[in-house]
Design an enzyme around this catalytic site. Structure first.
Site, mmCIF file in Angstrom:
data_model
loop_
_atom_site.group_PDB
_atom_site.id
_atom_site.type_symbol
_atom_site.label_atom_id
_atom_site.label_comp_id
_atom_site.label_asym_id
_atom_site.label_seq_id
_atom_site.Cartn_x
_atom_site.Cartn_y
_atom_site.Cartn_z
ATOM 1 N N LYS A 22 38.376 68.478 52.246
ATOM 2 C CA LYS A 22 37.926 69.419 53.277
ATOM 3 C C LYS A 22 36.805 68.820 54.117
ATOM 4 O O LYS A 22 36.823 68.904 55.351
ATOM 5 C CB LYS A 22 37.435 70.715 52.622
ATOM 6 N N ASN A 23 35.820 68.224 53.460
ATOM 7 C CA ASN A 23 34.655 67.724 54.177
ATOM 8 C C ASN A 23 34.935 66.434 54.951
ATOM 9 O O ASN A 23 34.083 65.970 55.702
ATOM 10 C CB ASN A 23 33.486 67.521 53.215
ATOM 11 N N ARG A 96 30.022 76.979 59.449
ATOM 12 C CA ARG A 96 28.997 76.273 60.199
ATOM 13 C C ARG A 96 29.448 74.878 60.632
ATOM 14 O O ARG A 96 28.889 74.306 61.561
ATOM 15 C CB ARG A 96 27.701 76.197 59.389
ATOM 16 N N PRO A 126 19.671 74.036 59.012
ATOM 17 C CA PRO A 126 19.458 73.946 60.458
ATOM 18 C C PRO A 126 20.177 72.750 61.069
ATOM 19 O O PRO A 126 20.627 71.834 60.366
ATOM 20 C CB PRO A 126 17.939 73.789 60.571
ATOM 21 N N ILE A 127 20.275 72.761 62.421
ATOM 22 C CA ILE A 127 20.922 71.651 63.123
ATOM 23 C C ILE A 127 19.905 70.888 63.964
ATOM 24 O O ILE A 127 20.265 70.243 64.940
ATOM 25 C CB ILE A 127 22.091 72.155 64.000
ATOM 26 N N ASP A 128 18.636 70.935 63.560
ATOM 27 C CA ASP A 128 17.608 70.273 64.353
ATOM 28 C C ASP A 128 17.826 68.768 64.460
ATOM 29 O O ASP A 128 17.521 68.157 65.488
ATOM 30 C CB ASP A 128 16.221 70.574 63.786
ATOM 31 N N GLN A 129 18.370 68.139 63.405
ATOM 32 C CA GLN A 129 18.598 66.694 63.454
ATOM 33 C C GLN A 129 19.714 66.340 64.439
ATOM 34 O O GLN A 129 19.662 65.295 65.092
ATOM 35 C CB GLN A 129 18.922 66.158 62.055
ATOM 36 N N ILE A 330 18.887 69.991 46.743
ATOM 37 C CA ILE A 330 19.452 69.978 48.094
ATOM 38 C C ILE A 330 19.261 71.333 48.768
ATOM 39 O O ILE A 330 18.710 71.419 49.871
ATOM 40 C CB ILE A 330 20.949 69.616 48.060
ATOM 41 N N ARG A 400 38.360 78.846 51.066
ATOM 42 C CA ARG A 400 37.729 77.973 52.053
ATOM 43 C C ARG A 400 37.768 76.515 51.604
ATOM 44 O O ARG A 400 37.707 75.618 52.446
ATOM 45 C CB ARG A 400 36.274 78.383 52.275
#
Length: 421
Positions: A22-23, A96, A126-129, A330, A400
């Protein structure tokens, strides 16, 4: 809403085919936004997350079609009039990983608008990176009304030092850099096999990526990419989950297609627990023999022990006589399966980021509630060894990330079924 019903006590014996990862599938489908033409992917897992990504690509204007068992073709729009460069909230909120379309769209079309994914049940992600890297490459980033808008006529190469080795952040920037002008260097890059797989696919498309799977990835941007045909790697987390199932039931199972080189940390902990694990030409064989031993685990970015296997190994630790300690480094909220395991008789105490498991207590069947994808899997595993009947509710989480988990387990002797409710 479906539920999974398990009757405990059966020994697993036989073969389990491991589905595509999946990933790996999700970023590869996003990468199909980069070339003009039709790309074909094989060994695509039949999962809800994959269906969501396919729906998003169609929403953007691409044609996505199934071409047989576990295969998809993705064709670019024949006209720019079909383009809709926006990933809406109703899709991003359910998965996400939808944010992975951001890098490819900006790289190829100069702009994109994507709903902010926010956090999720297992903690803030978050998606800050992602945005930090795109800004370093010359993009203008605007955050408003719950969306991130990114614009840049053409991205340019840059050196990007990630604050942490984020997998989706690294993948987004790799795809963006593939069509950028000049050289991009990503330092402190994620090293997961799925990142290495994306580098391989980008290179098949004509990109110039070096260092995939290492802490430093270098990408020389090119002007255009070509469509490809590719078979997706097996899912190491699915393989690890079934390996634990075999170990817990003192079974003998061949995980067909599993790649041991992607599972070093998982295999090491299985052996530490007293499980026999051996690589074979067809995959990975797992035999549960003798008493299970307590284990200590600390989740870390790859090549460390994967956070996605923490819940499954916690159930394994419940069967080992003695104390095991599992530290989750994590995500800050990934022990939500603990109260449900407690309903089944597990003795687990949480202290901050550590879970102390006092193993050797008898598990008994109960009705339990799935809270996230891997927690769902752990409850199914617990049901395999619990006395009596276990009902796992809210199994849409399972769908999923696991393709027909009940059918695969039933094929090896488990008494398990899906019930429509």
């Amino acid at each position: 809403m479906d539920k999974i019903v398990v009757e405990g006590g059966s020994r697993l014996v036989g073969k389990i085919p491991i589905s595509g990862a999946k990933n790996a599938a999700l970023p590869l489908l996003a990468a199909a936004l980069l070339p003009t033409g039709t790309s074909t992917f094989k060994n695509v897992p039949l999962l809800q997350d994959v269906a969501t990504m396919a729906k998003l690509l169609r929403k953007l204007g691409w044609d996505v079609e199934g071409t047989g068992t576990n295969a998809l073709t993705i064709a670019s729009p024949v006209s720019r009039k079909k383009l809709k460069l926006e990933a809406p909230y109703e899709l991003v909120k359910t998965m996400r990983a939808s944010v992975l379309v951001l890098g490819p769209l900006v790289a190829r079309y100069g702009r994109a608008r994507v709903s902010m994914p926010g956090g999720c049940a297992i903690g803030a992600r978050p998606i800050d990176q992602h945005l930090k890297g795109l800004e370093a490459m010359g993009a203008k980033v605007t955050l408003e009304h719950g969306y991130v808008e990114v614009e840049c006529k053409r991205l340019r190469g840059a050196t990007i030092v990630l604050d942490m080795p984020t997998v989706t952040g690294c993948e987004n920037l790799m795809m963006a850099a593939a069509l950028a002008k000049g050289r991009t260097v990503i330092e402190n890059a994620a090293r997961e096999p799925e990142v290495e797989e994306l580098a391989l696919v980008l290179n098949k498309m004509g990109a110039k990526v070096q260092g995939g799977g290492t802490p430093i990835i270098t990408i020389e941007g090119v002007d255009e990419l070509s469509p490809i045909e590719h078979s997706i790697i097996p899912d190491r987390i699915e393989a690890g989950t079934f390996a634990v199932a075999a170990a817990m039931t003192r079974g003998d199972v061949l995980l067909e297609g599993a790649r041991p080189e992607h599972m070093d940390a998982i295999v090491a902990k299985l052996r530490a627990a007293g499980v026999q694990v051996s690589a074979e030409s067809g995959g990975l064989r797992v035999r549960g023999a003798g008493e299970l031993k307590p284990i200590d685990i600390v989740t870390q970015p790859h090549p460390g022990f994967p956070t996605d296997m923490q819940a499954q190994f916690m159930v394994l630790a419940c069967l080992a006589k003695g104390q095991s300690v599992l530290k989750e480094m994590i995500f800050e909220n990934r022990f939500m399966h603990v109260p449900e395991l407690g309903r089944m008789g597990a003795d687990i105490q949480i202290s901050g980021r550590a879970a102390v498991v006092r193993g050797g207590t008898k598990l008994t069947g109960a009705s339990v509630m799935a809270t996230d994808l891997r927690a769902s899997a752990s409850l199914v595993l617990a049901g395999l060894v619990a006395a009596g009947k276990t009902e796992v509710l809210r199994v849409y989480h399972l769908d999923r990330g696991y393709e027909a988990i009940e059918k695969k387990l039933r094929g090896c002797g488990a008494k398990i079924r899906r019930v429509k409710t």
